[in-house]
Design a protein around this motif. Structure first.
Motif, mmCIF file in Angstrom:
data_model
loop_
_atom_site.group_PDB
_atom_site.id
_atom_site.type_symbol
_atom_site.label_atom_id
_atom_site.label_comp_id
_atom_site.label_asym_id
_atom_site.label_seq_id
_atom_site.Cartn_x
_atom_site.Cartn_y
_atom_site.Cartn_z
ATOM 1 N N GLY A 44 -33.123 2.569 -30.957
ATOM 2 C CA GLY A 44 -33.401 2.215 -30.990
ATOM 3 C C GLY A 44 -34.229 1.882 -32.710
ATOM 4 N N ARG A 45 -33.530 2.200 -33.359
ATOM 5 C CA ARG A 45 -33.816 1.746 -34.779
ATOM 6 C C ARG A 45 -32.609 -0.003 -34.737
ATOM 7 N N LEU A 46 -33.703 -0.205 -35.842
ATOM 8 C CA LEU A 46 -33.244 -1.039 -36.529
ATOM 9 C C LEU A 46 -32.808 -1.904 -38.267
ATOM 10 N N TRP A 47 -31.226 -2.100 -38.421
ATOM 11 C CA TRP A 47 -30.774 -2.196 -38.859
ATOM 12 C C TRP A 47 -30.256 -3.291 -39.632
ATOM 13 N N ALA A 48 -30.596 -3.604 -40.870
ATOM 14 C CA ALA A 48 -30.429 -5.678 -40.931
ATOM 15 C C ALA A 48 -29.547 -5.897 -41.732
ATOM 16 N N GLY B 2 -28.518 -10.435 -40.871
ATOM 17 C CA GLY B 2 -27.960 -9.243 -39.814
ATOM 18 C C GLY B 2 -29.127 -8.781 -38.773
ATOM 19 N N LEU B 3 -29.109 -8.353 -38.017
ATOM 20 C CA LEU B 3 -29.995 -7.573 -37.292
ATOM 21 C C LEU B 3 -29.483 -6.751 -37.027
ATOM 22 N N LEU C 11 -31.773 0.566 -43.057
ATOM 23 C CA LEU C 11 -32.178 0.682 -41.925
ATOM 24 C C LEU C 11 -33.787 0.681 -42.927
ATOM 25 N N ILE C 12 -34.554 -0.072 -41.577
ATOM 26 C CA ILE C 12 -35.539 -1.459 -41.564
ATOM 27 C C ILE C 12 -37.046 -0.072 -41.111
ATOM 28 N N GLN C 13 -37.617 0.182 -42.017
ATOM 29 C CA GLN C 13 -39.070 1.034 -41.669
ATOM 30 C C GLN C 13 -39.801 -0.171 -41.874
#
Length: 368
Positions: A234-238, A227-228, A251-253
């Motif tokens: 604009g922050r990416l979650w997975a 899941g993306l 929360l992807i860094q």
């Protein structure tokens, strides 16, 4: 995923900080609209989800779903190796092509889809690896897929943990969630493409600003990312499958290590990023996610429910809420459709479900 299908009772979840030839259209008699609440969930902005009807049905092993510029949907069949166009108004299905080179086996096959600039991108399992290809598709009623061009190859494949979700981010780069094929050590090696989130140009080259020079690796220490989604900032979650204990929303860094196989779920071990939310594996087994109406929406396979996780900054704004619990079986992909609407695909024909009449389906959801 590697876990048996088990019915489960909803439970509130714990957690810490930051850390988707022509044939007939929709169902002749869609189920009556239903409204499902969230047991004991207490999000900061309580919501309800109304199933407004069934867009289409009788899909075979649907996996990836992508929206075309006009709103119609492209749906990948994992096991049939095909991509089908679904009219977003009528539910009419039109086969746009079979993707050559796909080798369905176990959890592998034709997986995630993305659309950009007249090209359809597909994440697929080939004979020797998982790879991303792109195919020309004009989007007209009579158009068919062009020949595939390899964008990125060499992603480890296996009977399980193939990842498979792809999406274009707000920065115009292509992101992919991969799995470690059951070989856990791959997740901690930045030299491997397995157990990672990847970031690349539309041509498959390392994207500018990637944390590891000359590499498409964006984050690592993942078990099986399917899941993306990006929020309004604009922050990416997975979403990530756990093994036996915790499934995760992260929360992807860039450049960060998410712990697998050293840790599963939240921990106090230094050097690893903790998930923002986690679930018992019987309650989630998450595949697709989407951002809409201030929340992440997460489709659960084994959990057979749709989760809503309200967001505020880098934290949850409230407890996760569960909807449609065991009403439609396994849920694979959720896609934001704008104006408080979602598309949701069931996944009962993936060899692990119990197909009923009309399975598999795309449901129309309204957030109220």
């Amino acid at each position: 995923m590697g876990r048996a299908r088990v019915g489960a009772v909803w439970a509130a979840v714990v957690l810490g900080l930051v850390t988707g030839c022509s044939s007939g259209g929709g169902s002749a008699s869609p189920p009556p609209p239903s409204e499902s609440g969230a047991g004991t969930g207490t999000g900061s902005s309580p919501a309800a989800v109304r199933v407004a009807g069934t867009l289409t049905e009788d899909l075979e092993s649907p996996w990836g779903v992508a929206a075309l510029p006009g709103g119609d949907l492209l749906v990948a069949s994992r096991d049939e190796r095909t991509i089908t166009r679904v009219d977003a108004k009528t539910g009419k299905k039109t086969l746009v092509g079979e993707v050559p080179g796909v080798v369905p086996r176990g959890e592998g096959g034709l997986l995630g889809l993305a659309v950009r600039d007249g090209q359809v991108y597909a994440y697929l399992t080939a004979e020797s690896d998982n790879r991303i290809v792109r195919m020309r598709y004009g989007g007209g009623d009579a158009d068919r897929l062009g020949a595939p061009e390899v964008v990125l190859s060499g992603i480890p494949k296996g009977g399980v943990h193939n990842g498979g979700r792809i999406a274009f981010g707000p920065d115009g780069m292509l992101y992919a969630g991969t799995g470690e094929r059951g070989e856990t050590g791959l997740a901690q090696s930045v030299e491997s493409l397995g157990g990672k989130i990847l970031r690349m140009t539309p041509e498959g080259k390392p994207a500018p600003g990637n944390p590891f020079p000359g590499s498409v690796v964006y984050s690592y220490g993942h078990r099986n990312v399917q899941g993306l989604a990006w929020d309004a900032d604009g922050r990416l979650w997975a979403a990530e499958f756990g093994q036996n204990t915790w499934d995760e929303l992260n929360l992807i860094q860039p450049g960060k290590n998410y712990g697998w196989p050293k840790v599963e779920g939240s921990s106090d071990v230094s050097g690893f990023v903790n998930p923002v939310a986690q679930w018992k594996t019987s309650e989630a087994s998450p595949s697709g996610i989407a951002y809409a109406e201030g929340a992440i929406w997460m489709a659960g396979l084994r959990g057979e429910r749709l989760w809503r996780i309200p967001l505020s900054g880098a934290e949850r704004a409230g407890e996760p809420e569960a909807f449609l619990v065991e009403e439609y079986g396994r849920l694979r992909t959720v896609l934001a459709a704008g104006d408080g609407r979602l598309w949701l695909t069931t996944s009962e024909t993936d060899t692990r479900g119990t197909p009923g009449p009309g399975d598999d389906k795309i449901l129309r959801l309204e957030v109220t």
